[in-house]
Design a protein around this motif. Sequence first.
Motif, mmCIF file in Angstrom:
data_model
loop_
_atom_site.group_PDB
_atom_site.id
_atom_site.type_symbol
_atom_site.label_atom_id
_atom_site.label_comp_id
_atom_site.label_asym_id
_atom_site.label_seq_id
_atom_site.Cartn_x
_atom_site.Cartn_y
_atom_site.Cartn_z
ATOM 1 N N ALA A 69 -11.147 -4.045 -7.063
ATOM 2 C CA ALA A 69 -10.829 -5.045 -6.042
ATOM 3 C C ALA A 69 -10.807 -4.356 -4.680
ATOM 4 O O ALA A 69 -10.194 -3.289 -4.523
ATOM 5 C CB ALA A 69 -9.476 -5.695 -6.323
ATOM 6 N N PHE A 70 -11.508 -4.951 -3.702
ATOM 7 C CA PHE A 70 -11.604 -4.399 -2.361
ATOM 8 C C PHE A 70 -11.043 -5.403 -1.357
ATOM 9 O O PHE A 70 -11.089 -6.630 -1.584
ATOM 10 C CB PHE A 70 -13.060 -4.100 -2.006
ATOM 11 C CG PHE A 70 -13.695 -3.027 -2.827
ATOM 12 C CD1 PHE A 70 -13.674 -1.706 -2.407
ATOM 13 C CD2 PHE A 70 -14.314 -3.325 -4.038
ATOM 14 C CE1 PHE A 70 -14.264 -0.700 -3.162
ATOM 15 C CE2 PHE A 70 -14.914 -2.326 -4.807
ATOM 16 C CZ PHE A 70 -14.874 -1.016 -4.368
ATOM 17 N N PRO A 71 -10.556 -4.942 -0.223
ATOM 18 C CA PRO A 71 -10.104 -5.886 0.810
ATOM 19 C C PRO A 71 -11.286 -6.622 1.419
ATOM 20 O O PRO A 71 -12.405 -6.108 1.482
ATOM 21 C CB PRO A 71 -9.419 -4.974 1.838
ATOM 22 C CG PRO A 71 -10.032 -3.627 1.634
ATOM 23 C CD PRO A 71 -10.341 -3.539 0.166
ATOM 24 N N GLY A 77 -9.737 2.460 11.313
ATOM 25 C CA GLY A 77 -8.660 3.410 11.036
ATOM 26 C C GLY A 77 -7.743 2.998 9.904
ATOM 27 O O GLY A 77 -6.844 3.755 9.533
ATOM 28 N N GLU A 78 -7.954 1.815 9.334
ATOM 29 C CA GLU A 78 -7.119 1.364 8.211
ATOM 30 C C GLU A 78 -7.788 1.762 6.896
ATOM 31 O O GLU A 78 -8.947 1.427 6.665
ATOM 32 C CB GLU A 78 -6.949 -0.157 8.248
ATOM 33 C CG GLU A 78 -6.123 -0.705 7.088
ATOM 34 C CD GLU A 78 -6.066 -2.219 7.079
ATOM 35 O OE1 GLU A 78 -5.564 -2.789 6.091
ATOM 36 O OE2 GLU A 78 -6.535 -2.837 8.059
ATOM 37 N N PRO A 79 -7.071 2.471 6.004
ATOM 38 C CA PRO A 79 -7.692 2.910 4.752
ATOM 39 C C PRO A 79 -8.080 1.736 3.857
ATOM 40 O O PRO A 79 -7.372 0.733 3.771
ATOM 41 C CB PRO A 79 -6.600 3.760 4.097
ATOM 42 C CG PRO A 79 -5.667 4.134 5.196
ATOM 43 C CD PRO A 79 -5.696 2.986 6.154
ATOM 44 N N ILE A 80 -9.215 1.873 3.225
ATOM 45 C CA ILE A 80 -9.640 0.938 2.180
ATOM 46 C C ILE A 80 -9.119 1.486 0.859
ATOM 47 O O ILE A 80 -9.430 2.623 0.488
ATOM 48 C CB ILE A 80 -11.169 0.804 2.157
ATOM 49 C CG1 ILE A 80 -11.657 0.163 3.461
ATOM 50 C CG2 ILE A 80 -11.634 -0.005 0.950
ATOM 51 C CD1 ILE A 80 -13.166 0.170 3.613
ATOM 52 N N ARG A 81 -8.348 0.701 0.161
ATOM 53 C CA ARG A 81 -7.710 1.168 -1.063
ATOM 54 C C ARG A 81 -8.166 0.315 -2.245
ATOM 55 O O ARG A 81 -7.591 -0.738 -2.524
ATOM 56 C CB ARG A 81 -6.188 1.109 -0.916
ATOM 57 C CG ARG A 81 -5.690 1.784 0.353
ATOM 58 C CD ARG A 81 -4.277 2.236 0.228
ATOM 59 N NE ARG A 81 -3.350 1.181 -0.115
ATOM 60 C CZ ARG A 81 -2.101 1.408 -0.529
ATOM 61 N NH1 ARG A 81 -1.682 2.635 -0.671
ATOM 62 N NH2 ARG A 81 -1.299 0.400 -0.805
ATOM 63 N N THR A 156 -11.596 5.612 4.829
ATOM 64 C CA THR A 156 -11.232 5.033 6.114
ATOM 65 C C THR A 156 -12.424 5.035 7.061
ATOM 66 O O THR A 156 -13.019 6.098 7.314
ATOM 67 C CB THR A 156 -10.075 5.822 6.761
ATOM 68 O OG1 THR A 156 -8.984 5.890 5.844
ATOM 69 C CG2 THR A 156 -9.615 5.148 8.050
ATOM 70 N N GLY A 157 -12.780 3.863 7.576
ATOM 71 C CA GLY A 157 -13.835 3.774 8.575
ATOM 72 C C GLY A 157 -13.286 4.122 9.951
ATOM 73 O O GLY A 157 -12.244 3.590 10.366
ATOM 74 N N ARG A 158 -13.991 5.014 10.667
ATOM 75 C CA ARG A 158 -13.490 5.458 11.967
ATOM 76 C C ARG A 158 -14.193 4.764 13.134
ATOM 77 O O ARG A 158 -14.030 5.160 14.279
ATOM 78 C CB ARG A 158 -13.620 6.974 12.071
ATOM 79 C CG ARG A 158 -12.679 7.674 11.098
ATOM 80 C CD ARG A 158 -12.499 9.128 11.421
ATOM 81 N NE ARG A 158 -13.517 9.954 10.786
ATOM 82 C CZ ARG A 158 -13.506 11.280 10.806
ATOM 83 N NH1 ARG A 158 -12.561 11.924 11.439
ATOM 84 N NH2 ARG A 158 -14.455 11.969 10.192
ATOM 85 N N SER A 159 -14.967 3.737 12.818
ATOM 86 C CA SER A 159 -15.595 2.925 13.854
ATOM 87 C C SER A 159 -15.832 1.541 13.285
ATOM 88 O O SER A 159 -15.669 1.313 12.077
ATOM 89 C CB SER A 159 -16.910 3.568 14.324
ATOM 90 O OG SER A 159 -17.813 3.677 13.235
ATOM 91 N N ALA A 160 -16.212 0.600 14.140
ATOM 92 C CA ALA A 160 -16.489 -0.750 13.679
ATOM 93 C C ALA A 160 -17.854 -0.796 12.999
ATOM 94 O O ALA A 160 -18.761 -0.038 13.334
ATOM 95 C CB ALA A 160 -16.438 -1.722 14.847
ATOM 96 N N PRO A 247 -17.061 8.332 7.739
ATOM 97 C CA PRO A 247 -15.864 7.780 7.101
ATOM 98 C C PRO A 247 -15.008 8.899 6.529
ATOM 99 O O PRO A 247 -15.524 9.888 6.005
ATOM 100 C CB PRO A 247 -16.441 6.887 5.993
ATOM 101 C CG PRO A 247 -17.841 6.593 6.420
ATOM 102 C CD PRO A 247 -18.301 7.803 7.163
ATOM 103 N N ARG A 248 -13.715 8.743 6.631
ATOM 104 C CA ARG A 248 -12.795 9.768 6.142
ATOM 105 C C ARG A 248 -12.369 9.417 4.725
ATOM 106 O O ARG A 248 -11.900 8.317 4.454
ATOM 107 C CB ARG A 248 -11.560 9.867 7.050
ATOM 108 C CG ARG A 248 -10.619 10.995 6.647
ATOM 109 C CD ARG A 248 -9.495 11.203 7.658
ATOM 110 N NE ARG A 248 -8.606 10.053 7.711
ATOM 111 C CZ ARG A 248 -8.413 9.304 8.794
ATOM 112 N NH1 ARG A 248 -9.072 9.579 9.905
ATOM 113 N NH2 ARG A 248 -7.584 8.288 8.776
ATOM 114 N N VAL A 249 -12.553 10.351 3.817
ATOM 115 C CA VAL A 249 -12.112 10.182 2.430
ATOM 116 C C VAL A 249 -10.725 10.783 2.325
ATOM 117 O O VAL A 249 -10.526 11.974 2.545
ATOM 118 C CB VAL A 249 -13.061 10.878 1.449
ATOM 119 C CG1 VAL A 249 -12.562 10.730 0.025
ATOM 120 C CG2 VAL A 249 -14.457 10.287 1.579
#
Length: 523
Positions: A69-71, A77-81, A156-160, A247-249
């Motif tokens: 399940a993904f958001p 800057g908000e982590p995808i969990r 985490t995406g660091r840009s749009a 993207p930051r892991v």
Amino acid sequence: MRGPRAAVRRPSRARARARGATIAAFVVLAATVPAAAVAAGTREVDTELPYVCTLPSGQWPATVRISAAFPDRVAVGEPIRPADVTTTVEFPAQAVADLAATGAPGVRAAETRLTVAVAQNDATAEATWRGTAQPVALPAAGPLTLTATGEVPTVTGRSAGELALSAADFAVDLALGAADDGAAEPAALTVECTLAEDAPNDGLLAAVPVGPDPGGPDGSPSASPSPSGTPSRPGSEPADRQRERAPRVGGDTPGGTQARPDAPPCRYDAGYPAGPMSLNAYITGHANVRKLKGAALIPLTCTLIEQGEPEFEFYPDFSGGTIKQHSPGDMYNGGRTWSPPFEATFLTFGFTPTTATMVLEQTGPLTIDSLGATDFVFTSTDTYVRVPLVLRVLSLTVNGTPLDVGPNCRTEKPLASPEPDPAHHPGDHLVLHGRGEQVTGEPATGYLLLSGGPLTGEVSIPAFTGCGADGERVDRLLTASVSGSGNYVKQMQGQTCYVAADVPNPQECTTDLQPLKIPVPER
């Protein structure tokens, strides 16, 4: 008791900062996100992908099904969990025949590793989704299915712009043998798989928009995806700019704490203050009990280490040299130098199910001694970890009936390993060895104190004493069924956190200076 901590000269701030930079060079993924109920604002993904897997008899097709399940959308800057992540692999009948040819009736354990490619705009990164599957019997006919759940790092995406996660290489480590056959060292097989060329959408699992919704209250549009619906490939920006935007892991979760699985606390406190070169790390693994033809899982245990000053000695022709380092430390569990309690169930005398709850208690100094040799291009390092440990039994159940072992049930002396240098390290203690290798400019392999890795050894379990209550002694029962030599031990140390750094590395430490990396036990 707590082992004495060797005195270490306080380094200059510049040297401490340089050491911190060395530690920071080892980048790790964030740890697992526990499974959670699917919340509002999320979408469930269930993707079936074709793979080609390599087995002893050749390459065979396999199907890997990935659900998560993904958001629906996240802010920059908000982590995808990902939540509720499950990986199911189905091997065809031909592959099952390969496994059956080993003589094993089933798979005792399976650990999966799915490489997930992460891409946003012109930048890319990689994450590894790890999982563990329950034991299964090999089917008499038809395919073999393994279902795994486990570690999922945040991204985490660091840009749009749309952030895409795609399945890539897949591997399964198999321990072969019946789930209850008690084999101390089951046959092992690693199956490597690659995504089939005809995989739909190149293995795309999800594309999550990052940035404000164009139809949201502020009316600001997010970056447009590429015409294909997935981010464009790297190449339109300089390499350093791509890394900056990648993207930051791993990293911080909302609220300022890092996402990781449940783990015992591992931090310095008033009873054990941090020093100028203090590290902490988790360790976990398996220890075989040869007599019982089984293995016990040693739980996550915190270790606090004061890294020693390295001693350099150059060869006469300056073609290289050696590096020695001595570092003292302690196991640490709520102010006590012992492991968290762990439970193991065996068939005593081959037929009686026996369950014991135990702890490993440190009874003297823990030391870590490393000796490396380098020609300034290639460096190899051998590390020996030594610690005297007494095995304490807290409770015992035999064939479903609890036996009172009393408060003082333990081995009569510490566990003992073959010691390669008995003149300098006398007495009974556990010895674990790790070897690390590194080519300058490339990541290290094997074990190093800072980055962790596998440590192995062999141990003899002494006779038990003090076990029993009300005149009913079980010393002899435990000694006869457990004590003996030749018990193989394999422990995995995680990446250390350098707690004394001016700015602790967020890839290594949580915000409250605990180790971020949680090691996974291996057999």
